[in-house]
Design an enzyme around this catalytic site. Structure first.
Site: not given
Length: 361
Positions: A67, A124, A231, A236, A249, A251
């Site tokens: 990431r 995963v 999120d 996600n 995710d 962020e």
């Protein structure tokens, strides 16, 4: 849509050099940059090959995910990509709850090796409901599933939120805003983000109306503060069958009332469902409904969700902020013209207008 100006081959070479410095002989065996990359942090999938050791197979392979903070030359969606903040959030979630998250391997805060900070985690195996085309349009594993399986996915997904919200706030105190009022700080940050999005660009009358409406709907009691994923949507989450196996995710993680995540989960499905119905397709009208999600959450936690008109409007407003930025990015790269009305860049302007005027739900 332009998502990155990075050269994948050069990125791989630099990653191999970084891996070798950490463990001599380590390198990427495979390297794949997904075509849907770059809307937030960039993702790279690779198999890490580590050298032979006595008593082991000739070479060990470890499926990994990189990431990487978004490419600043690609008109990034957000002004700041704090990879350490994301990494520490995932650490806290893994340590203090049973929420399924990938195992973290390394964090690199120095931008020199790859041009931006990054972290690496184990990959995963699982499947994700697609965004393009959205799962509501059909011809995908979720749409084609039996109703009982979709119901199971819906319930197990809400249970993920219920479990996530048990993470002690003290363990993620680094996410706290400046005022100590988590909801006020969250909305203030969104206002600041909006002003960043429109800096040097036409303003959005619709988004500004939505902020005004939020003030009128402000909760008398926002409720307890929890860790908010930020999120929270099925797109996600990785699923094995219809069970969540990895929450992705982070962020947009923050502190705030439980309903921040619930409102986002409810509205982000409605966003896809509304688009589908507007183009003449049925979508999944009985799936991820507001009533079903709130009832499952209440049963799982004992907390009755409150002020959902406020929180679903806020979710639609936050989504509009991001869509406006993405629209301006497309204009920046010459992929679409600047419309006469900047609100035309917001795909869900009709539903956002209806929420503001209290005629959506």
């Amino acid at each position: 849509m332009t998502t990155s100006t990075r050269d994948p081959q050069l990125l791989r070479q630099r990653l191999d050099a970084w891996l070798h410095a950490r463990e001599p002989g380590a390198h990427t065996r495979t390297f794949h940059v997904p075509s849907s990359n770059g809307m937030s942090s960039e993702t790279v999938l690779f198999d890490l090959a580590v050298p032979h050791r006595a008593g082991t197979a000739r070479q060990q392979l470890r499926p990994c995910v990189l990431r990487l903070a978004a490419d600043p030359d690609a008109y990034a969606a957000f002004p700041v990509y704090d990879m350490e903040r994301q990494y520490r959030t995932i650490q806290a979630v893994a340590q203090h709850s049973k929420t399924p998250v990938p195992a973290l391997l390394w964090l690199e805060t120095d931008p020199a090796p790859l041009g931006a900070p990054f972290f690496v985690m184990e990959r995963v195996e699982g499947r994700v409901p697609p965004d393009v085309m959205p799962y509501t349009y059909g011809d995908n594993w979720l749409y084609d599933a039996e109703p009982a399986d979709r119901e199971h996915l819906q319930q197990s997904t809400v249970d993920v939120l219920a479990e996530l919200h048990t993470v002690p706030v003290a363990s993620v105190a680094f996410l706290a805003g400046p005022s100590g009022d988590a909801l006020r700080d969250h909305v203030t940050a969104q206002r600041e983000y909006y002003h960043w999005v429109v800096d040097g660009r036409p303003r959005s009358p619709l988004i500004e109306r939505a902020f005004d409406r939020l003030d009128a709907l402000w909760p008398d009691d926002p409720g307890p503060t929890v860790l908010s994923w930020g999120d929270a949507r099925i797109g996600n989450i990785l699923y094995a069958g219809f069970d969540p196996v990895a929450v992705l995710d982070w962020e947009m993680a923050a502190l705030g009332p439980r309903e921040l995540d619930l409102g986002w989960m409810i509205y982000l499905h409605r966003f896809f469902q509304d688009l589908t119905e507007q183009t003449g397709y049925p979508g999944l009208p009985g799936f991820m409904t507001r009533d079903a999600i709130t009832a499952r959450y209440r049963d799982a936690t004992g907390h009755t969700p409150r002020d959902l008109d406020f929180h679903t409007l806020y979710a639609a407003l936050r989504h509009a902020n991001v869509m406006l930025r993405i629209g301006y990015r497309q204009i920046h790269f010459g992929e679409r013209p600047l419309p006469t009305d900047p609100d035309d860049l917001i795909m869900h302007r009709t539903s956002l207008e209806a929420m503001i005027e209290n005629r959506y739900w």
